[in-house]
Design a protein around this motif. Structure first.
Motif, short mmCIF file in Angstrom:
data_model
loop_
_atom_site.label_atom_id
_atom_site.label_comp_id
_atom_site.label_asym_id
_atom_site.label_seq_id
_atom_site.Cartn_x
_atom_site.Cartn_y
_atom_site.Cartn_z
N LEU A 155 -11.57 -1.63 -12.59
CA LEU A 155 -11.40 -2.88 -12.35
C LEU A 155 -10.62 -3.40 -13.63
CD1 LEU A 155 -14.65 -4.79 -11.35
CD2 LEU A 155 -12.27 -4.51 -10.39
N PHE A 156 -9.95 -4.20 -13.31
CA PHE A 156 -8.93 -4.87 -14.24
C PHE A 156 -8.80 -6.32 -14.18
CE2 PHE A 156 -4.41 -5.01 -15.91
CZ PHE A 156 -4.46 -4.21 -17.20
N GLY A 157 -10.02 -6.89 -14.63
CA GLY A 157 -10.17 -8.46 -14.26
C GLY A 157 -10.44 -8.45 -12.70
N GLN A 158 -9.72 -9.41 -12.07
CA GLN A 158 -10.07 -9.43 -10.57
C GLN A 158 -9.25 -8.48 -9.76
OE1 GLN A 158 -12.31 -11.25 -8.76
NE2 GLN A 158 -13.35 -11.26 -10.84
N ALA A 159 -8.24 -7.91 -10.32
CA ALA A 159 -7.59 -7.06 -9.91
C ALA A 159 -8.05 -5.56 -9.73
CB ALA A 159 -5.93 -6.70 -10.62
N SER A 160 -8.14 -5.09 -8.48
CA SER A 160 -8.67 -3.73 -8.55
C SER A 160 -7.61 -2.66 -8.46
CB SER A 160 -9.19 -3.40 -6.96
OG SER A 160 -8.05 -3.40 -6.20
N ALA A 161 -7.77 -1.41 -8.48
CA ALA A 161 -7.03 -0.41 -8.76
C ALA A 161 -5.89 -0.51 -7.71
CB ALA A 161 -7.57 0.89 -8.75
N GLY A 162 -6.43 -0.84 -6.51
CA GLY A 162 -5.45 -0.75 -5.52
C GLY A 162 -4.58 -1.96 -5.52
N ASP A 163 -5.02 -3.23 -6.15
CA ASP A 163 -3.98 -4.34 -6.36
C ASP A 163 -3.02 -3.88 -7.42
OD1 ASP A 163 -5.57 -6.11 -4.63
OD2 ASP A 163 -6.86 -6.44 -6.36
N ILE A 164 -3.23 -2.99 -8.26
CA ILE A 164 -2.26 -2.83 -9.08
C ILE A 164 -1.46 -1.67 -8.78
CG2 ILE A 164 -1.83 -1.83 -11.61
CD1 ILE A 164 -4.67 -2.97 -12.09
N THR A 165 -1.79 -0.49 -8.04
CA THR A 165 -1.15 0.43 -7.85
C THR A 165 -0.51 0.83 -6.38
OG1 THR A 165 -3.13 1.76 -7.63
CG2 THR A 165 -2.16 1.94 -9.95
N ARG A 166 -1.22 0.26 -5.49
CA ARG A 166 -0.68 0.39 -4.05
C ARG A 166 -0.06 -0.72 -3.75
NH1 ARG A 166 -6.85 2.90 -2.58
NH2 ARG A 166 -6.05 4.65 -3.68
N ILE A 167 1.22 -0.97 -4.24
CA ILE A 167 1.87 -1.99 -4.13
C ILE A 167 2.80 -2.08 -2.80
CG2 ILE A 167 2.25 -2.21 -6.48
CD1 ILE A 167 4.92 -0.92 -6.27
N ILE A 168 2.73 -1.17 -1.98
CA ILE A 168 3.47 -1.19 -0.66
C ILE A 168 2.38 -1.29 0.28
CG2 ILE A 168 5.04 0.33 0.79
CD1 ILE A 168 6.21 -0.47 -2.28
N PHE A 169 2.78 -2.48 0.94
CA PHE A 169 1.90 -2.51 2.26
C PHE A 169 1.94 -1.73 3.45
CE2 PHE A 169 2.08 -7.34 0.73
CZ PHE A 169 0.82 -7.46 0.38
N SER A 170 3.26 -1.16 3.42
CA SER A 170 3.45 -0.49 4.74
C SER A 170 2.74 0.85 4.73
CB SER A 170 4.90 -0.47 5.06
OG SER A 170 5.51 0.07 3.99
N ASP A 171 2.47 1.19 3.54
CA ASP A 171 1.83 2.63 3.47
C ASP A 171 0.20 2.48 3.59
OD1 ASP A 171 3.94 3.96 2.39
OD2 ASP A 171 3.53 3.86 0.20
N ARG B 163 -13.68 1.96 -7.37
CA ARG B 163 -13.76 0.46 -7.54
C ARG B 163 -14.41 0.71 -9.14
NH1 ARG B 163 -18.57 -0.57 -3.47
NH2 ARG B 163 -17.28 -1.41 -1.45
N GLN B 164 -14.17 1.72 -9.65
CA GLN B 164 -14.54 1.92 -11.21
C GLN B 164 -13.46 1.35 -12.07
OE1 GLN B 164 -16.41 5.63 -11.00
NE2 GLN B 164 -17.60 5.11 -12.48
#
Lengths: 413, 238
Positions: free
Chosen positions: B110-126, B107-108
């Motif tokens: 943050l990139f505006g409203q985008a979390s780290a996961g929003d940015i880097t975890r781009i593959i849904f199926s993973d 959680r640390q």
């Protein structure tokens, strides 16, 4: 002599090649630091004002310019599988933060399959003692003078796994004339290793070195639920640092103990989902920490030093924990606690706040509040206020209250 | 007879699961640009009642697993030089002046409203499994559930995609409690190396207090060497 010339030629080659290669240059320069005043003339390090420090010291001492970082990485890709590079000011012995060495590093990296193998030749220079003298020397001077020594480091990298072995010839690190002059003992050559990886979601790191004595450290961390990180460091060693006064400064020396001792740190880092704030709680038990009487002796020694530039004996030596950059423990105490909170994004886009509270046994309380205001994006103004609530009878802190301002200008390409 | 019955059930389930995985992979094809690794600029404009800010970072994805990524902050200047390593579900942070990276929780960053996961975890199926698919005319409604211990940012996602093309249209992101956390509107697509890829999305708080407009720019097959995707090596990134 031949080595020196070869290294010099290689350095010039890389410097000139850097014009064409990727270049990263990072400068963090504090142009005004250590602006401080004393609330109490009976300041802990200066009872009775025997050092004749003015009560309201409003000087702006340039000698306290600190935190100058200049990290350059020059790298040249020879082909897709071979790399050459040189790194200046690489922090070598990661686990013992107080044993800092500057490393000018030349590395050759090769890949096979999905793994990478690095062979590193580095020139080391000590940071303490003689290292202070050498700080003003030029880059090339440091690379080629007699103080620095070659070391060898081999590294294997595969995905998250890292393994390295190194050999560092510390024995001849400090020249004989200096050791005789300052009554320093020579270090031994070191063979060391470091490895880190994950066991499931559990990060582990193990480091160690042997130089007739041993040092072993283990580090663990795991984010057990989203936003909650647990971490711990455990070290065993049969050496400890002792202080000694040399000239007008304080030097530290490793001394062998009959029995090894343990140093353990445990920390929690939590970030709530509804706040852009992080909270840290850390506690540390140092089996080799100073007792009450030892602490008094140490305090007395400090009082004999009349030059305390950049020396903060109470909190000056950062612990080698995984969050050492944030929480410098009182490394001399038996037991320490720290509570730290900080906004990790700029509040309203312009203000960053950090607050740290320490409690050490047998030291006492200290609270430090830091405000950071960025100007023009690459200029930051830092202001921090430290307040020691209760020192007890141990007078080894430099300030009871201090107020510091600094301006940081950053160039980053 | 009973054996045939089990085999039929098994084949049926396998077929359903397989086809569902295939559905998710079709959605992922709009985000996974090159399986062998790639990079792009993640540009975000955030707007709330009290402030307006912009951030840009260069994201390097190691390979098609998206387990490893490196984010280098480019803007604003006050954050320039920061590097985040995403090592599966673990995050390591290196800033200017730091010699060694420190571990941060997810959680640390943050990139505006985008979390780290929003940015880097781009593959849904993973990170998510497809639990149901509902045909709603021109759109399909996909219900995704986080795969345990994978480090998914949200507990569940309801994803709307175009029928036939599986192009993502809209997503509702939920916490474990069932509370709606964020809405993501997929608003822009571009062509990279002949494939249609996602280039714009709008992330908004469920309560509507702040809105972030995300642009994915400058896609490139340039990638960092694999050796840099290791905690011990990120300080050496040129």
């Amino acid at each position: 002599m031949l080595f020196k010339r070869i290294l010099l030629i290689i350095s010039i080659f890389f410097l000139s090649m850097s014009i064409f290669c990727e270049l990263s240059s990072n400068v963090d320069l504090t142009v005004g630091g250590g602006y401080s005043f004393y609330r109490d003339i009976d300041s802990p390090i200066n009872p009775g004002n025997i050092l004749e420090i003015e009560e309201w010291d409003l000087k702006f001492p340039l000698r306290n310019i600190t935190n100058l970082y200049w990290d350059n990485i020059f790298s040249l890709t020879l082909n897709h599988e071979m790399y050459l590079g040189i790194i200046e000011d690489f922090h070598f012995v990661q686990y013992t933060n107080y044993q800092l060495f500057k490393l000018n590093e030349l590395y050759i990296s090769s890949s096979f399959g999905t793994s990478f193998f690095n062979i590193v030749l580095g020139k080391l220079a000590p940071e303490f003692g003689v290292g202070y003298i050498r700080k003003s020397q030029s880059y090339f001077k440091r690379l080629t003078d007699d103080y620095s020594k070659w070391m060898v480091n081999t590294q294997l990298i595969k995905d998250s796994f890292f393994l390295e072995f190194y050999y560092a010839p510390f024995r001849d690190f400090i020249p004989d004339d200096y050791t005789k002059k300052e009554s320093l003992e020579k270090c031994n050559d070191i063979i060391g290793f470091s490895s880190n990886s994950y066991l499931g979601d559990f990060y582990w790191q193990i480091v160690g070195f042997y130089d007739e004595d041993f040092f072993t450290g283990l580090s663990f961390s795991s984010e057990i639920i989203v936003g909650l990180l647990l971490y711990s460091d455990i070290t065993f060693t049969n050496k400890h640092w002792i202080d000694r006064i040399i000239g007008d400064g304080l030097d530290l020396k490793l001394e062998k103990l009959e029995k090894p001792y343990m140093d353990i740190m445990f920390g929690i880092n939590y970030t709530p989902s509804f706040l852009n704030w992080s909270f840290y709680f850390e506690t540390r038990y140092n089996q080799d920490g100073l007792t009450t009487s030892e602490m008094s002796d140490f305090s007395d020694k400090l009082l004999k030093i009349d030059n305390l530039n950049n020396l903060y004996p109470g909190f000056g030596l950062p612990f080698y924990g995984s969050l050492a950059d944030r929480l410098p423990f009182n490394s001399l105490s038996l037991l320490s606690f720290a509570l730290h909170s900080e906004s990790f994004d700029y509040i309203k886009g312009f203000l960053k706040i950090k607050n740290t509270t320490f409690f050490s046994i047998p030291a006492g309380f200290m609270n430090q509040l830091t405000l950071e205001i960025p100007l023009f994006d690459n200029i930051k103004i830092n202001g921090s206020w430290s307040h020691i609530t209760d020192l007890g009878e141990y007078k080894y802190f430099l300030y009871r209250d201090s107020l510091k301002f600094s301006i940081k200008y950053n160039i980053y390409k | 007879m009973k054996k045939n019955y089990y085999i039929t059930i098994f084949l049926l389930l396998t077929n359903i699961l397989f086809s569902q995985d295939q559905d998710l992979l079709k959605v992922d094809s709009y985000r996974m640009v090159e399986p062998s690794g790639f990079s792009f600029d993640f540009h975000l404009e955030e707007e709330s009642k009290t402030k307006k800010s912009e951030y840009t970072m260069r994201v390097y994805v190691k390979d098609n697993s998206s387990n490893y990524a490196i984010c280098k902050y480019l803007k604003p200047d006050k954050m320039k030089g920061r590097v985040i390593l995403v090592d599966r579900k673990n995050f390591w942070y290196l800033d200017r002046g730091m010699k060694t990276p420190i571990r941060i929780n997810s959680r640390q960053m943050l990139f505006g409203q985008a979390s780290a996961g929003d940015i880097t975890r781009i593959i849904f199926s993973d990170y998510y499994s497809l639990t149901s698919t509902t045909n709603e005319g021109e759109q399909l409604r996909l219900e995704l559930k986080s795969i345990p211990k994978k480090g998914a940012v949200y507990s569940s996602i309801v994803l709307y995609v175009e029928s036939g093309t599986y192009k993502p249209v809209f997503a509702e992101c939920y916490a474990k409690s069932g509370k709606l956390l964020k809405n993501i509107e997929y608003t822009g697509f571009g062509i990279y190396k002949g494939n249609e890829v996602l280039t714009e999305m709008i992330i908004s708080d469920a309560d509507g207090r702040s809105v972030s407009r995300v642009s994915l720019l400058n896609f490139s097959s340039d990638k960092l060497d694999d050796r840099y995707f290791n905690k011990s090596q990120i300080s050496r990134i040129p």
